[in-house]
Design a protein around this motif. Structure first.
Motif, mmCIF file in Angstrom:
data_model
loop_
_atom_site.group_PDB
_atom_site.id
_atom_site.type_symbol
_atom_site.label_atom_id
_atom_site.label_comp_id
_atom_site.label_asym_id
_atom_site.label_seq_id
_atom_site.Cartn_x
_atom_site.Cartn_y
_atom_site.Cartn_z
ATOM 1 N N MET A 203 9.055 9.539 -44.461
ATOM 2 C CA MET A 203 9.402 8.373 -44.231
ATOM 3 C C MET A 203 9.018 7.712 -42.671
ATOM 4 S SD MET A 203 13.063 8.381 -46.079
ATOM 5 C CE MET A 203 13.350 8.530 -47.948
ATOM 6 N N ALA A 204 9.404 8.459 -41.550
ATOM 7 C CA ALA A 204 9.236 8.116 -40.548
ATOM 8 C C ALA A 204 7.635 7.737 -40.349
ATOM 9 C CB ALA A 204 9.643 9.172 -39.481
ATOM 10 N N PHE A 205 6.825 8.753 -40.700
ATOM 11 C CA PHE A 205 5.383 8.272 -40.477
ATOM 12 C C PHE A 205 4.868 7.336 -41.541
ATOM 13 C CE2 PHE A 205 4.758 12.886 -39.177
ATOM 14 C CZ PHE A 205 4.522 12.572 -38.122
ATOM 15 N N SER A 206 5.689 6.777 -42.343
ATOM 16 C CA SER A 206 5.237 5.838 -43.300
ATOM 17 C C SER A 206 5.861 4.565 -42.515
ATOM 18 C CB SER A 206 6.047 5.979 -44.680
ATOM 19 O OG SER A 206 5.927 4.627 -45.176
ATOM 20 N N LEU A 207 7.061 4.548 -41.702
ATOM 21 C CA LEU A 207 7.348 3.612 -41.185
ATOM 22 C C LEU A 207 6.545 3.161 -40.312
ATOM 23 C CD1 LEU A 207 11.637 3.867 -41.156
ATOM 24 C CD2 LEU A 207 10.110 2.081 -42.207
ATOM 25 N N LEU A 208 5.935 4.185 -39.497
ATOM 26 C CA LEU A 208 5.098 4.054 -37.924
ATOM 27 C C LEU A 208 3.850 3.449 -38.614
ATOM 28 C CD1 LEU A 208 6.001 7.187 -36.093
ATOM 29 C CD2 LEU A 208 6.461 4.773 -35.468
ATOM 30 N N GLN A 209 3.263 3.816 -39.770
ATOM 31 C CA GLN A 209 1.902 3.593 -40.232
ATOM 32 C C GLN A 209 1.792 2.189 -40.701
ATOM 33 O OE1 GLN A 209 0.069 6.693 -42.200
ATOM 34 N NE2 GLN A 209 -2.059 5.942 -41.586
ATOM 35 N N ALA A 210 3.004 1.620 -41.246
ATOM 36 C CA ALA A 210 3.003 0.192 -41.982
ATOM 37 C C ALA A 210 3.117 -0.651 -40.749
ATOM 38 C CB ALA A 210 4.173 0.228 -42.939
ATOM 39 N N GLU A 211 3.121 -2.018 -41.130
ATOM 40 C CA GLU A 211 3.498 -3.183 -40.274
ATOM 41 C C GLU A 211 4.837 -2.665 -39.444
ATOM 42 O OE1 GLU A 211 2.242 -5.947 -39.656
ATOM 43 O OE2 GLU A 211 0.442 -6.379 -41.023
ATOM 44 N N ARG A 212 4.767 -2.861 -38.121
ATOM 45 C CA ARG A 212 5.950 -2.561 -37.339
ATOM 46 C C ARG A 212 6.899 -3.627 -37.772
ATOM 47 N NH1 ARG A 212 4.835 1.485 -33.410
ATOM 48 N NH2 ARG A 212 3.625 3.045 -34.646
ATOM 49 N N ALA A 213 6.842 -4.740 -38.180
ATOM 50 C CA ALA A 213 7.806 -5.852 -38.584
ATOM 51 C C ALA A 213 8.605 -5.357 -39.582
ATOM 52 C CB ALA A 213 7.029 -7.092 -38.794
ATOM 53 N N SER A 214 8.095 -4.711 -40.501
ATOM 54 C CA SER A 214 8.818 -4.351 -41.818
ATOM 55 C C SER A 214 9.926 -3.267 -41.404
ATOM 56 C CB SER A 214 7.784 -4.168 -42.999
ATOM 57 O OG SER A 214 7.528 -2.550 -42.834
ATOM 58 N N GLY A 215 9.450 -2.361 -40.618
ATOM 59 C CA GLY A 215 10.446 -1.326 -39.990
ATOM 60 C C GLY A 215 11.525 -2.056 -39.159
#
Lengths: 200, 200
Positions: free
Chosen positions: A28-40
């Protein structure tokens, strides 16, 4: 330190989510970092808002963002004399989705569990008793979970209601629709025999 | 609206996490609301911090909180002439946990996938080529995933390195240790035959 301080801290804290262990938290952490930062960032804001703004309804104890929840603030339901007792807000949502019940709810936010320090007061039974005494209630429907604790809680509440001469009912337990008899467990099957209804 | 605006917004946004659908998102949201609010707030803060402070290492493209990641800023590893190419930061962590490799990494943050708009430049191969040309590199170890895309990416990088007369190797694929032959898929088994090594 496995990655870097902020990533490690994030992975650790994600594990407070139910069903999330070290590996899924890492994913989850890597997915959040890899996706658009805005969505995290949006996720962070929404968690923060929910933690800050969601409280409990002063009448039924369900989650609410103001004094009353959506159901308790609905005039059509305020006049209902049926109260359905459930263990959690998710149960309210499940029952609401059937559109079968038009009355009010009372959410215990748990069940009686003396070993965990959850007595009648912790699950709001004092409040429920006051409600039963002060308002017109024609029927109290007990929809706690069909577990040992849920049944015990239902029995306890039934006693309170009987003392106040209020009609109490328990939702039916039996073979689920669409299920096959031979895949249903024995206890459920016994219940479905005990609770059999005459066919007119 | 199913619950209340803030809860609905939280449930919706939790679904950006990998493997989280509507039901698990609902479970997570209620779990966050039911637990100590402080721990949910901590989660929000940690997501926010990670989103803000985690960038990429200017040398190897791994996640880093400053200019360089922990490995690239380690003097012992800076002098290594071995570079291991991996697809993701999680792969770096997996290899690091074996303590087998003491060199440097280059993290592609993906693999060649022209249909998704991921060409050589997007996975940093221009940067890798500059690194191979300007620094002393004795061996380039390709540890991309054994998938079609990973293999294609490895071949592409091997071509670059060969043009620069740098030794290239690919990590071994075959039967995993502790596995049983008859539970291993055919492709893996073929690979383990092709890659067989003489016993001296």
């Amino acid at each position: 330190m496995k990655y870097s301080p902020h990533i490690d801290a994030l992975i650790e804290q994600l594990q407070i989510l139910p069903g999330v262990g070290p590996r899924s938290a890492q994913r989850m952490a890597f997915s959040l970092l890899q996706a658009e930062r805005a969505s995290g960032q949006k996720l962070a804001t929404r968690i923060e808002s929910a933690m800050t703004h969601v409280g409990h309804c002063s009448v039924c104890r369900n989650y609410a963002e103001g004094e009353l929840c959506g159901i308790c603030s609905n005039p059509k339901r305020q006049v209902s004399e049926q109260i359905c007792v459930v263990e959690s807000p998710a149960d309210v949502a499940a029952i609401e989705s059937t559109a079968q019940f038009k009355g009010r709810y009372f959410v215990l936010m748990g069940h009686l569990s003396p070993l965990d320090g959850l007595g009648p007061k912790e699950i709001g039974l004092d409040k429920l008793e006051t409600m039963l005494k002060s308002q017109a209630v024609s029927e109290l429907i007990l929809a706690t979970n069909p577990t040992v604790e849920g049944e015990a809680t239902a029995f306890y509440i039934a006693d309170i209601a009987k003392d106040l001469a209020i009609k109490v009912s328990r939702i039916a337990h039996g073979v689920p629709l669409g299920g096959e008899l031979d895949s249903v467990d024995g206890t459920t099957l016994s219940h479905s025999f005990i609770g059999r209804q005459s066919v007119d």
